[in-house]
Design a protein around this motif. Structure first.
Motif, PDB file in Angstrom:
ATOM      1  N   ASN A   1       0.823  -1.203   0.000  1.00 38.30           N
ATOM      2  CA  ASN A   1       0.000   0.000   0.000  1.00 38.30           C
ATOM      3  C   ASN A   1       0.858   1.253   0.000  1.00 38.30           C
ATOM      4  OD1 ASN A   1      -2.303  -1.513   0.000  1.00 38.30           O
ATOM      5  ND2 ASN A   1      -2.668  -1.351   2.198  1.00 38.30           N
ATOM      6  N   LYS A   2       1.911   1.214   0.807  1.00 41.48           N
ATOM      7  CA  LYS A   2       2.782   2.383   0.935  1.00 41.48           C
ATOM      8  C   LYS A   2       3.563   2.639  -0.336  1.00 41.48           C
ATOM      9  CE  LYS A   2       6.375   4.328   3.911  1.00 41.48           C
ATOM     10  NZ  LYS A   2       7.232   4.108   5.097  1.00 41.48           N
ATOM     11  N   GLN A   3       4.111   1.556  -0.940  1.00 43.70           N
ATOM     12  CA  GLN A   3       4.974   1.709  -2.105  1.00 43.70           C
ATOM     13  C   GLN A   3       4.203   1.813  -3.417  1.00 43.70           C
ATOM     14  OE1 GLN A   3       8.172   2.205  -1.658  1.00 43.70           O
ATOM     15  NE2 GLN A   3       7.975   1.894   0.540  1.00 43.70           N
ATOM     16  N   LEU A   4       2.992   1.244  -3.473  1.00 42.21           N
ATOM     17  CA  LEU A   4       2.255   1.193  -4.733  1.00 42.21           C
ATOM     18  C   LEU A   4       1.137   2.222  -4.787  1.00 42.21           C
ATOM     19  CD1 LEU A   4       1.978  -0.332  -7.419  1.00 42.21           C
ATOM     20  CD2 LEU A   4       0.363  -1.869  -6.287  1.00 42.21           C
ATOM     21  N   ILE A   5       0.356   2.308  -3.713  1.00 46.00           N
ATOM     22  CA  ILE A   5      -0.792   3.210  -3.737  1.00 46.00           C
ATOM     23  C   ILE A   5      -0.350   4.669  -3.783  1.00 46.00           C
ATOM     24  CG2 ILE A   5      -2.816   3.999  -2.441  1.00 46.00           C
ATOM     25  CD1 ILE A   5      -3.144   1.313  -3.815  1.00 46.00           C
ATOM     26  N   PHE A   6       0.722   4.995  -3.090  1.00 45.77           N
ATOM     27  CA  PHE A   6       1.167   6.401  -3.057  1.00 45.77           C
ATOM     28  C   PHE A   6       1.439   6.949  -4.465  1.00 45.77           C
ATOM     29  CE2 PHE A   6       4.542   9.615  -2.583  1.00 45.77           C
ATOM     30  CZ  PHE A   6       3.840  10.545  -1.841  1.00 45.77           C
ATOM     31  N   PRO A   7       2.189   6.207  -5.318  1.00 45.03           N
ATOM     32  CA  PRO A   7       2.365   6.727  -6.689  1.00 45.03           C
ATOM     33  C   PRO A   7       1.049   6.894  -7.442  1.00 45.03           C
ATOM     34  CG  PRO A   7       3.969   5.005  -6.239  1.00 45.03           C
ATOM     35  CD  PRO A   7       3.009   4.998  -5.095  1.00 45.03           C
ATOM     36  N   PHE A   8       0.099   5.973  -7.199  1.00 48.90           N
ATOM     37  CA  PHE A   8      -1.193   6.110  -7.861  1.00 48.90           C
ATOM     38  C   PHE A   8      -1.931   7.360  -7.366  1.00 48.90           C
ATOM     39  CE2 PHE A   8      -0.663   1.718  -9.222  1.00 48.90           C
ATOM     40  CZ  PHE A   8      -1.302   1.708 -10.458  1.00 48.90           C
ATOM     41  N   ILE A   9      -1.805   7.633  -6.069  1.00 51.00           N
ATOM     42  CA  ILE A   9      -2.442   8.837  -5.519  1.00 51.00           C
ATOM     43  C   ILE A   9      -1.814  10.092  -6.141  1.00 51.00           C
ATOM     44  CG2 ILE A   9      -2.739  10.222  -3.425  1.00 51.00           C
ATOM     45  CD1 ILE A   9      -2.984   7.613  -1.870  1.00 51.00           C
ATOM     46  N   ILE A  10      -0.479  10.096  -6.213  1.00 49.34           N
ATOM     47  CA  ILE A  10       0.215  11.236  -6.830  1.00 49.34           C
ATOM     48  C   ILE A  10      -0.221  11.393  -8.280  1.00 49.34           C
ATOM     49  CG2 ILE A  10       2.461  12.144  -7.545  1.00 49.34           C
ATOM     50  CD1 ILE A  10       1.938  12.345  -4.555  1.00 49.34           C
ATOM     51  N   LEU A  11      -0.296  10.251  -8.999  1.00 48.64           N
ATOM     52  CA  LEU A  11      -0.723  10.288 -10.399  1.00 48.64           C
ATOM     53  C   LEU A  11      -2.142  10.829 -10.515  1.00 48.64           C
ATOM     54  CD1 LEU A  11      -0.152   9.590 -13.351  1.00 48.64           C
ATOM     55  CD2 LEU A  11      -0.986   7.272 -12.896  1.00 48.64           C
TER      56      LEU A  11
ATOM     57  N   PHE B   1      -9.021   3.505  -8.673  1.00 43.71           N
ATOM     58  CA  PHE B   1      -9.646   2.192  -8.824  1.00 43.71           C
ATOM     59  C   PHE B   1      -8.666   1.209  -9.461  1.00 43.71           C
ATOM     60  CE2 PHE B   1     -12.338  -0.829 -11.255  1.00 43.71           C
ATOM     61  CZ  PHE B   1     -13.030  -1.376 -10.188  1.00 43.71           C
ATOM     62  N   LEU B   2      -7.938   1.670 -10.479  1.00 44.86           N
ATOM     63  CA  LEU B   2      -6.930   0.825 -11.110  1.00 44.86           C
ATOM     64  C   LEU B   2      -5.846   0.449 -10.106  1.00 44.86           C
ATOM     65  CD1 LEU B   2      -5.670  -0.464 -13.633  1.00 44.86           C
ATOM     66  CD2 LEU B   2      -4.580   1.740 -14.116  1.00 44.86           C
ATOM     67  N   GLY B   3      -5.439   1.440  -9.301  1.00 47.68           N
ATOM     68  CA  GLY B   3      -4.431   1.159  -8.279  1.00 47.68           C
ATOM     69  C   GLY B   3      -4.908   0.122  -7.285  1.00 47.68           C
ATOM     70  N   LYS B   4      -6.203   0.195  -6.922  1.00 48.70           N
ATOM     71  CA  LYS B   4      -6.753  -0.769  -5.971  1.00 48.70           C
ATOM     72  C   LYS B   4      -6.755  -2.182  -6.552  1.00 48.70           C
ATOM     73  CE  LYS B   4     -10.760  -1.558  -2.982  1.00 48.70           C
ATOM     74  NZ  LYS B   4     -12.094  -1.060  -2.569  1.00 48.70           N
ATOM     75  N   ILE B   5      -7.109  -2.289  -7.842  1.00 49.39           N
ATOM     76  CA  ILE B   5      -7.126  -3.608  -8.483  1.00 49.39           C
ATOM     77  C   ILE B   5      -5.721  -4.194  -8.546  1.00 49.39           C
ATOM     78  CG2 ILE B   5      -7.528  -4.799 -10.667  1.00 49.39           C
ATOM     79  CD1 ILE B   5      -9.874  -2.917 -11.145  1.00 49.39           C
ATOM     80  N   VAL B   6      -4.763  -3.356  -8.970  1.00 50.70           N
ATOM     81  CA  VAL B   6      -3.364  -3.819  -9.039  1.00 50.70           C
ATOM     82  C   VAL B   6      -2.879  -4.233  -7.658  1.00 50.70           C
ATOM     83  CG1 VAL B   6      -0.994  -3.098  -9.534  1.00 50.70           C
ATOM     84  CG2 VAL B   6      -2.846  -2.446 -11.076  1.00 50.70           C
TER      85      VAL B   6
END
Length: 553
Positions: free
Chosen positions: A12-22, A261-266
């Protein structure tokens, strides 16, 4: 935290954060596009309106200037009437009426009408404007037309004949102005900031308060773009940014939602794969290790993984079990060493706290050095404040903080000019105003660190009074932090009992009388009744504490 939870948090920390920034960048990108599109569209609309207005005004201005150059033509009303009629026929989609009037009567008007009979031209705004400014073509501010009852504006010019003089006026057709200002967000404004025309008739004639002479201006969510046009007027376009950007808000929200949503699926797919390949095999391994500790049994066949490293780990664990007992004694010895180290850290921690306390005391002494000679003032404030805090039953942590930070109550005085601090007589109104700022300055010095929050409140509020007559904010009652209320009454008591260059020291009894009954400067209503009750109840202990501290100064 189990391994599965740990892996999930890390992902969550390493993957979701970039998606949030994006997602945020995407939202900002679309909003930026929307803002630029709104500005560009507004400028295009404004340029078109200005071009239409300038062309129309130039035609009418040139026509009026042409007529003003021929003095004989003005005297020949029959020929003048024919010219005015032809001009009207050519531009009848742009003008309502064209007319010529002298100061005494209306001579010509097209289209012809009897409704002007009996109207004195001298009372009409277009005639008055042109008569006052004879050299230039004039634009009137909006007025109600006597014939059509519409709100109109008139372009007029004073003309001289050989035998007759007057004003030629051209009423701009409101329908044509609607065509020029086809957008409800466009305004025609005079140089005096009066709205000459708007699609919204309620706005005509009113003052436009937003500055019109800056090229672009944004205020209260309104985008305002102005451009000067011929005839000393401005055409203004104003947009409600919220409404204009609303579609882009929606696009931004959709893009943010889709990216998240895409980040959550990934994230979910990666979590599932890691759980099956790593977390579950390792959890089984841990359970088998527990079985070994309890029952001395270890079944490696229960542990399966498609990751080679996990299989190697299982085999290594089996080998390690045989040496666990041997390592136990070593671990025990290491544990004892760690315990000794912990005790050493506890020792140094106590020394560090003492050093910190000494540092605050030294800082307080420095602050007191800027003020007049007040003896052992900061120590007395510190001890008496701690005493009252304990008697009030405050939490131990807060009592400790009051003890540590009450000496810093006047730290803001380091910014007060020395000549004011050391002035032997009463302060002037200007000097007193500067002196009162030491509470604000003290809070600024102590701001920025949560650990100094109590110190900051003491410095900022210790001159507030319970009845709301204190400073710097005039807070009242329980709005004043309890720590500041405590320091306030102690500071007053110590000031009454201390000798100053401008006053004698008072006895404990006299000081208590002033605090409990009041005088010309102090009132019992200045203090919290509960604190005042404690102060009165333990006044003997307070006297002894103060006397001892004063003797040991």
């Amino acid at each position: 935290m189990n391994l599965n939870t740990f892996i999930q948090k890390k992902i969550n920390k390493q993957l979701i954060f970039p998606f949030i920034i994006l997602a945020i960048v995407s939202g900002i990108f679309f909003m930026s596009i929307g803002f630029r599109t709104t500005i560009t569209t507004s400028k295009i609309e404004l340029e078109k309106a200005v071009e239409k207005w300038n062309n129309t005004f130039t035609n009418m201005e040139n026509f009026l200037e042409f007529l003003s150059y021929d003095n004989n033509l003005i005297d020949n009303t029959e020929k003048l009437g024919e010219i005015l009629k032809n001009f009207y026929n050519k531009f009848q989609n742009k003008i309502s009426y064209i007319y010529f009037s002298t100061s005494s009567k209306n001579i010509l008007i097209y289209p012809e009408t009897d409704m002007i009979n009996g109207i004195n031209p001298n009372t009409r705004p277009w005639f008055i404007n042109a008569s006052k400014n004879k050299e230039k073509t004039q634009i009137t501010e909006p007025y109600v037309d006597h014939i059509t009852k519409d709100i109109i504006i008139t372009i007029s010019k004073y003309v001289n004949g050989m035998n007759i003089s007057g004003v030629i006026g051209i009423d701009i057709n409101p329908s044509f102005l609607n065509d020029i200002l086809s957008n409800k967000d466009l305004l025609l404004i005079s140089k005096n900031n009066i709205i000459l025309f708007s699609e919204n008739k309620n706005k005509i004639g009113k003052t436009f308060n937003i500055p019109t002479k800056s090229e672009r201006f944004i205020s209260k969510n309104i985008l305002l773009i102005t451009k000067e046009a011929k005839g000393n007027v401005y055409i203004v376009t104003y947009k409600n940014l919220f409404l204009e950007l609303l579609p882009y808000y929606f696009i931004s929200l959709v893009s943010i939602f889709l990216i998240l949503f895409l980040g959550k699926i990934v994230n979910k797919n990666i979590n599932t794969e890691l759980k099956n390949s790593i977390a579950m095999p390792l959890e089984t391994l841990v359970n088998e290790a527990k079985n070994y500790l309890n029952n001395q049994t270890f079944d490696s066949s229960k542990i399966t993984s498609n990751i080679k490293e996990i299989e190697v780990l299982i085999n290594e664990i089996a080998d390690m079990i045989s040496i666990i007992e041997a390592n136990f004694q070593e671990l025990k010895a290491t544990n004892e060493e760690l315990l000794d180290a912990y005790n050493e850290i506890e020792k140094y921690s106590g020394e560090l706290e003492s050093t910190y306390e000494l540092f605050i005391e030294k800082m307080s002494n420095i602050v007191e050095g800027f003020d007049e000679n007040t003896g052992n003032h900061i120590k007395r404030v510190q001890i008496l404040s701690e005493f009252l805090a304990k008697k009030l039953g405050l939490p131990k942590t807060l009592v400790r903080q009051i003890y540590l930070y009450s000496p810093l109550h006047d730290i803001g005085k380091i910014k007060v000019p020395p000549e004011i601090l050391t002035k032997p007589g009463p302060l002037s109104e200007k000097e007193w105003k500067i002196m009162k700022n030491h509470t604000i300055w003290g809070a600024e010095i102590l701001d920025g660190d949560p650990r100094l929050e109590i110190a900051k409140k003491i410095a900022l509020y210790h001159h507030e009074k319970y009845n709301g007559k204190g400073y710097p904010f005039g807070l009242k009652g329980e709005l004043i932090p309890i720590e500041a209320q405590i320091v306030n009454i102690v500071d007053v008591y110590d000031a009454l009992r201390s000798k100053r260059p401008y006053k004698k020291a008072l006895s404990h009894e006299k000081a208590m009388e002033i605090i409990l009954k009041g005088d010309n400067r102090t009132s019992p209503n200045d203090f919290n009744p509960k604190i005042l009750e404690i102060f009165k109840k333990y006044e003997e202990e307070i006297k002894i504490l103060w006397d001892n501290l004063n003797d040991n100064k």
